[in-house]
Design an enzyme around this catalytic site. Structure first.
Site, PDB file in Angstrom:
ATOM      1  N   TYR A   1       0.820  -1.221   0.000  1.00 19.12           N
ATOM      2  CA  TYR A   1       0.000   0.000   0.000  1.00 19.12           C
ATOM      3  C   TYR A   1       0.851   1.268   0.000  1.00 19.12           C
ATOM      4  O   TYR A   1       0.326   2.371   0.003  1.00 19.12           O
ATOM      5  CB  TYR A   1      -1.094  -0.006   1.054  1.00 19.12           C
ATOM      6  CG  TYR A   1      -0.758  -0.209   2.507  1.00 19.12           C
ATOM      7  CD1 TYR A   1       0.403   0.285   3.086  1.00 19.12           C
ATOM      8  CD2 TYR A   1      -1.683  -0.865   3.325  1.00 19.12           C
ATOM      9  CE1 TYR A   1       0.666   0.121   4.434  1.00 19.12           C
ATOM     10  CE2 TYR A   1      -1.437  -1.032   4.678  1.00 19.12           C
ATOM     11  CZ  TYR A   1      -0.259  -0.539   5.226  1.00 19.12           C
ATOM     12  OH  TYR A   1      -0.016  -0.699   6.560  1.00 19.12           O
TER      13      TYR A   1
ATOM     14  N   LYS B   1       4.853   4.197   4.933  1.00 19.38           N
ATOM     15  CA  LYS B   1       5.578   3.188   4.129  1.00 19.38           C
ATOM     16  C   LYS B   1       5.999   3.788   2.786  1.00 19.38           C
ATOM     17  O   LYS B   1       7.067   3.449   2.266  1.00 19.38           O
ATOM     18  CB  LYS B   1       4.704   1.952   3.901  1.00 19.38           C
ATOM     19  CG  LYS B   1       4.367   1.161   5.154  1.00 19.38           C
ATOM     20  CD  LYS B   1       5.570   0.468   5.757  1.00 19.38           C
ATOM     21  CE  LYS B   1       5.151  -0.574   6.816  1.00 19.38           C
ATOM     22  NZ  LYS B   1       6.291  -1.139   7.537  1.00 19.38           N
TER      23      LYS B   1
HETATM   24  C1  HXC Z   1      -7.864   4.862  16.597  1.00 14.26           C
HETATM   25  C2  HXC Z   1      -5.923   4.698  17.862  1.00 14.26           C
HETATM   26  C3  HXC Z   1      -6.015   3.276  17.848  1.00 14.26           C
HETATM   27  C4  HXC Z   1      -7.128   2.682  17.159  1.00 14.26           C
HETATM   28  C5  HXC Z   1      -4.254   3.855  18.983  1.00 14.26           C
HETATM   29  N1  HXC Z   1      -4.822   4.991  18.555  1.00 14.26           N
HETATM   30  N2  HXC Z   1      -4.953   2.790  18.561  1.00 14.26           N
HETATM   31  N3  HXC Z   1      -6.823   5.472  17.226  1.00 14.26           N
HETATM   32  N4  HXC Z   1      -8.005   3.508  16.530  1.00 14.26           N
HETATM   33  N5  HXC Z   1      -7.281   1.352  17.086  1.00 14.26           N
HETATM   34  C6  HXC Z   1      -4.384   6.360  18.849  1.00 14.26           C
HETATM   35  C7  HXC Z   1      -4.519   6.657  20.333  1.00 14.26           C
HETATM   36  O1  HXC Z   1      -5.853   6.985  20.685  1.00 14.26           O
HETATM   37  C8  HXC Z   1      -3.556   7.843  20.489  1.00 14.26           C
HETATM   38  O2  HXC Z   1      -4.121   9.034  19.997  1.00 14.26           O
HETATM   39  C9  HXC Z   1      -2.440   7.472  19.537  1.00 14.26           C
HETATM   40  O3  HXC Z   1      -2.987   6.534  18.589  1.00 14.26           O
HETATM   41  C10 HXC Z   1      -1.267   6.816  20.249  1.00 14.26           C
HETATM   42  O4  HXC Z   1      -1.740   5.682  20.937  1.00 14.26           O
HETATM   43  P1  HXC Z   1      -0.899   4.987  22.102  1.00 14.26           P
HETATM   44  O5  HXC Z   1      -1.608   3.758  22.508  1.00 14.26           O
HETATM   45  O6  HXC Z   1      -0.570   5.988  23.168  1.00 14.26           O
HETATM   46  O7  HXC Z   1       0.479   4.680  21.344  1.00 14.26           O
HETATM   47  P2  HXC Z   1       1.684   3.722  21.700  1.00 14.26           P
HETATM   48  O8  HXC Z   1       1.538   3.181  23.099  1.00 14.26           O
HETATM   49  O9  HXC Z   1       2.908   4.427  21.348  1.00 14.26           O
HETATM   50  O10 HXC Z   1       1.441   2.447  20.732  1.00 14.26           O
HETATM   51  C11 HXC Z   1       1.620   2.546  19.350  1.00 14.26           C
HETATM   52  C12 HXC Z   1       0.522   1.811  18.579  1.00 14.26           C
HETATM   53  C13 HXC Z   1       0.374   0.375  19.109  1.00 14.26           C
HETATM   54  C14 HXC Z   1       0.898   1.869  17.092  1.00 14.26           C
HETATM   55  C15 HXC Z   1      -0.812   2.553  18.786  1.00 14.26           C
HETATM   56  O11 HXC Z   1      -0.674  -0.262  18.438  1.00 14.26           O
HETATM   57  C16 HXC Z   1       1.627  -0.432  18.949  1.00 14.26           C
HETATM   58  O12 HXC Z   1       2.523  -0.321  19.800  1.00 14.26           O
HETATM   59  N6  HXC Z   1       1.779  -1.264  17.888  1.00 14.26           N
HETATM   60  C17 HXC Z   1       2.972  -2.084  17.626  1.00 14.26           C
HETATM   61  C18 HXC Z   1       2.606  -3.390  16.994  1.00 14.26           C
HETATM   62  C19 HXC Z   1       1.871  -3.279  15.679  1.00 14.26           C
HETATM   63  O13 HXC Z   1       1.040  -2.353  15.501  1.00 14.26           O
HETATM   64  N7  HXC Z   1       2.109  -4.233  14.778  1.00 14.26           N
HETATM   65  C20 HXC Z   1       1.470  -4.257  13.510  1.00 14.26           C
HETATM   66  C21 HXC Z   1       2.418  -3.885  12.428  1.00 14.26           C
HETATM   67  S1  HXC Z   1       1.674  -4.578  11.009  1.00 14.26           S
HETATM   68  P3  HXC Z   1      -4.850  10.122  20.961  1.00 14.26           P
HETATM   69  O14 HXC Z   1      -5.309  11.186  20.030  1.00 14.26           O
HETATM   70  O15 HXC Z   1      -5.990   9.400  21.644  1.00 14.26           O
HETATM   71  O16 HXC Z   1      -3.812  10.584  21.936  1.00 14.26           O
HETATM   72  C22 HXC Z   1       1.644  -3.672   9.701  1.00 14.26           C
HETATM   73  C23 HXC Z   1       0.895  -4.326   8.556  1.00 14.26           C
HETATM   74  C24 HXC Z   1       1.150  -3.651   7.264  1.00 14.26           C
HETATM   75  O17 HXC Z   1       2.177  -2.597   9.663  1.00 14.26           O
HETATM   76  C25 HXC Z   1       0.299  -3.947   6.079  1.00 14.26           C
HETATM   77  C26 HXC Z   1      -0.537  -5.121   5.903  1.00 14.26           C
HETATM   78  C27 HXC Z   1      -1.054  -5.353   4.483  1.00 14.26           C
HETATM   79  P1  NAP Z   2       4.410  -7.432  14.627  1.00 14.04           P
HETATM   80  O1  NAP Z   2       4.511  -8.891  14.909  1.00 14.04           O
HETATM   81  O2  NAP Z   2       3.434  -6.617  15.374  1.00 14.04           O
HETATM   82  O3  NAP Z   2       5.860  -6.801  14.783  1.00 14.04           O
HETATM   83  C1  NAP Z   2       6.093  -5.447  14.917  1.00 14.04           C
HETATM   84  C2  NAP Z   2       7.261  -5.294  15.868  1.00 14.04           C
HETATM   85  O4  NAP Z   2       7.632  -3.923  15.948  1.00 14.04           O
HETATM   86  C3  NAP Z   2       6.951  -5.764  17.272  1.00 14.04           C
HETATM   87  O5  NAP Z   2       7.896  -6.750  17.647  1.00 14.04           O
HETATM   88  C4  NAP Z   2       7.090  -4.522  18.138  1.00 14.04           C
HETATM   89  O6  NAP Z   2       7.727  -4.848  19.361  1.00 14.04           O
HETATM   90  C5  NAP Z   2       7.992  -3.652  17.274  1.00 14.04           C
HETATM   91  N1  NAP Z   2       7.764  -2.232  17.526  1.00 14.04           N
HETATM   92  C6  NAP Z   2       6.601  -1.536  17.430  1.00 14.04           C
HETATM   93  N2  NAP Z   2       6.786  -0.269  17.773  1.00 14.04           N
HETATM   94  C7  NAP Z   2       8.091  -0.141  18.083  1.00 14.04           C
HETATM   95  C8  NAP Z   2       8.896   0.948  18.531  1.00 14.04           C
HETATM   96  N3  NAP Z   2       8.367   2.157  18.702  1.00 14.04           N
HETATM   97  N4  NAP Z   2      10.215   0.737  18.738  1.00 14.04           N
HETATM   98  C9  NAP Z   2      10.751  -0.495  18.553  1.00 14.04           C
HETATM   99  N5  NAP Z   2      10.044  -1.551  18.155  1.00 14.04           N
HETATM  100  C10 NAP Z   2       8.731  -1.380  17.926  1.00 14.04           C
HETATM  101  O7  NAP Z   2       4.129  -7.171  13.094  1.00 14.04           O
HETATM  102  P2  NAP Z   2       4.464  -7.935  11.729  1.00 14.04           P
HETATM  103  O8  NAP Z   2       3.163  -8.163  11.096  1.00 14.04           O
HETATM  104  O9  NAP Z   2       5.422  -9.047  11.914  1.00 14.04           O
HETATM  105  O10 NAP Z   2       5.157  -6.730  10.942  1.00 14.04           O
HETATM  106  C11 NAP Z   2       6.554  -6.675  10.671  1.00 14.04           C
HETATM  107  C12 NAP Z   2       6.788  -5.749   9.515  1.00 14.04           C
HETATM  108  O11 NAP Z   2       6.163  -6.254   8.342  1.00 14.04           O
HETATM  109  C13 NAP Z   2       6.225  -4.338   9.710  1.00 14.04           C
HETATM  110  O12 NAP Z   2       7.102  -3.400   9.155  1.00 14.04           O
HETATM  111  C14 NAP Z   2       4.922  -4.386   8.946  1.00 14.04           C
HETATM  112  O13 NAP Z   2       4.498  -3.114   8.547  1.00 14.04           O
HETATM  113  C15 NAP Z   2       5.329  -5.259   7.768  1.00 14.04           C
HETATM  114  N6  NAP Z   2       4.203  -5.896   7.073  1.00 14.04           N
HETATM  115  C16 NAP Z   2       3.466  -6.855   7.696  1.00 14.04           C
HETATM  116  C17 NAP Z   2       2.440  -7.477   6.996  1.00 14.04           C
HETATM  117  C18 NAP Z   2       1.603  -8.572   7.612  1.00 14.04           C
HETATM  118  O14 NAP Z   2       0.672  -9.065   6.976  1.00 14.04           O
HETATM  119  N7  NAP Z   2       1.908  -9.012   8.819  1.00 14.04           N
HETATM  120  C19 NAP Z   2       2.171  -7.094   5.687  1.00 14.04           C
HETATM  121  C20 NAP Z   2       2.938  -6.097   5.090  1.00 14.04           C
HETATM  122  C21 NAP Z   2       3.967  -5.514   5.806  1.00 14.04           C
HETATM  123  P3  NAP Z   2       7.429  -4.075  20.750  1.00 14.04           P
HETATM  124  O15 NAP Z   2       5.950  -3.987  20.881  1.00 14.04           O
HETATM  125  O16 NAP Z   2       8.120  -4.932  21.765  1.00 14.04           O
HETATM  126  O17 NAP Z   2       8.104  -2.741  20.637  1.00 14.04           O
END
Ligand code: HXC
Ligand code: NAP
Length: 266
Positions: free
Chosen positions: A150, A165
């Site tokens: 995307y 991204k």
């Molecule tokens: C709306 C949301 C939300 C939700 C968080 N926010 N979750 N808003 N819907 N579901 C908002 C909060 O309200 C807040 O805004 C702001 O985002 C920050 O939220 P925090 O919880 O304080 O942030 P933080 O603790 O830093 O956590 C970051 C995070 C969290 C991104 C929100 O989900 C996280 O740590 N994720 C890491 C793992 C992850 O997401 N993995 C997936 C990667 S996969 P306000 O305004 O209320 O202050 C991926 C797939 C790619 O990228 C493509 C696939 C095809």
């Molecule tokens: P995941 O299991 O949620 O892994 C994401 C990792 O990022 C977690 O281990 C998390 O660890 C770490 N992370 C998040 N915020 C961070 C921060 N602020 N500092 C340091 N580490 C942080 O997700 P995943 O699906 O394997 O994704 C891996 C990569 O692939 C990502 O770049 C994602 O966008 C990409 N991707 C995934 C998919 C899919 O289908 N899964 C598709 C396309 C692309 P902590 O929470 O411990 O920090």
């Protein structure tokens, strides 16, 4: 790349404790590299370290607690890794990401900032900290960015992540040119939907959504983390030594599945 291809080299994987990052970390360990995983949750890092150690072929395994949004901490970790292994890491995988599904109209400024900070800013901070050390030490290095398709199409429900991204993809291309002349290649992988990951848990949790996603993939299935890891290893190794500034798509053909005859089944 033979298992010994990475002996004596160090690979740092951000977000390497879970999902795709963990599979990449295990693949580098199995290829003989020293492996460093870095993310925020110590408990996950410790668990993952054990799994990675079980795959290791002679290299060390270590973890650093790190939030990639903290540029100073990132720089400190890059130096500590260099000190620990006696030279800068040869491979950096910018895999850490944050994401959640929300319509853009309901995305708060802080929600936007949070995801852009992790994905785009974090990738720059890590690339800068590790990349400049590679270049200063004359190390032949590789920086690998994990993006998503995307980056090209945009992604309804994930405006923040798609924009970030796209930025990372552009950064990949710029740095490939700036740093290629100094021995550091920069590439990307764009995975499609990958099972057993945090991404799948968050984005495709509902069975109805998962099934629609599966059907959109010409190969008819989700990818596996190990399939992305195999590409990461190849791109980082000698066999890909002439690949620079590329993005390898591994999505079963999903992003091309956009013809205007959606009912056409071949
Ligand atoms: C709306 C949301 C939300 C939700 C968080 N926010 N979750 N808003 N819907 N579901 C908002 C909060 O309200 C807040 O805004 C702001 O985002 C920050 O939220 P925090 O919880 O304080 O942030 P933080 O603790 O830093 O956590 C970051 C995070 C969290 C991104 C929100 O989900 C996280 O740590 N994720 C890491 C793992 C992850 O997401 N993995 C997936 C990667 S996969 P306000 O305004 O209320 O202050 C991926 C797939 C790619 O990228 C493509 C696939 C095809
Ligand atoms: P995941 O299991 O949620 O892994 C994401 C990792 O990022 C977690 O281990 C998390 O660890 C770490 N992370 C998040 N915020 C961070 C921060 N602020 N500092 C340091 N580490 C942080 O997700 P995943 O699906 O394997 O994704 C891996 C990569 O692939 C990502 O770049 C994602 O966008 C990409 N991707 C995934 C998919 C899919 O289908 N899964 C598709 C396309 C692309 P902590 O929470 O411990 O920090």
């Amino acid at each position: 790349m033979a298992a010994s291809g990475f002996s004596g080299k160090t690979a740092v994987i951000t977000g390497g404790a879970t999902g795709i990052g963990l599979a990449i970390a295990r693949a580098f360990a199995a290829a003989g590299a020293n492996v460093v995983i870095a993310s925020r949750k110590k408990e996950n890092l410790e668990k993952a370290e054990e799994l990675i150690r079980a795959s290791a072929a002679g290299g060390e395994v270590a973890h650093w607690v790190l939030d990639v949004r903290d540029a100073e901490a990132v720089d400190r970790v890059a130096q500590e890794v260099a000190d620990r292994f006696g030279r800068p890491a040869e491979v950096l995988v910018n895999n850490a990401a944050g994401n959640f599904v929300v319509p853009a109209a309901r995305l708060s400024p802080n929600g936007w900032r949070t995801v852009v900070d992790i994905v785009l800013n974090g990738t720059f901070y890590c690339s800068h900290a590790f990349g400049t050390r590679m270049m200063e030490a004359g190390v032949t290095g590789h920086i690998l960015n994990i993006v998503a398709t995307y980056a090209w199409t945009g992604g309804p429900g994930t405006a923040h992540s798609a924009a970030a991204k796209a930025g990372v993809l552009s950064l990949t291309q710029t740095l490939a040119v700036e740093w290629g002349v100094r021995g550091v290649r920069v590439n990307a992988i764009a995975p499609g939907p990958i099972e057993d990951t945090g991404g799948a848990e968050k984005l495709f949790a509902e069975p109805r959504v998962a099934e629609a996603v599966r059907q959109s993939v010409p190969l008819g299935r989700f990818g596996r983390p190990e399939e992305i890891a195999a590409i990461a290893l190849w791109l980082s190794g000698e066999q890909a030594a002439y690949v620079n500034g590329a993005c390898i798509v591994a999505d079963g053909g999903a992003w091309l599945n956009k013809g205007f005859l959606p009912f056409f089944d071949g």
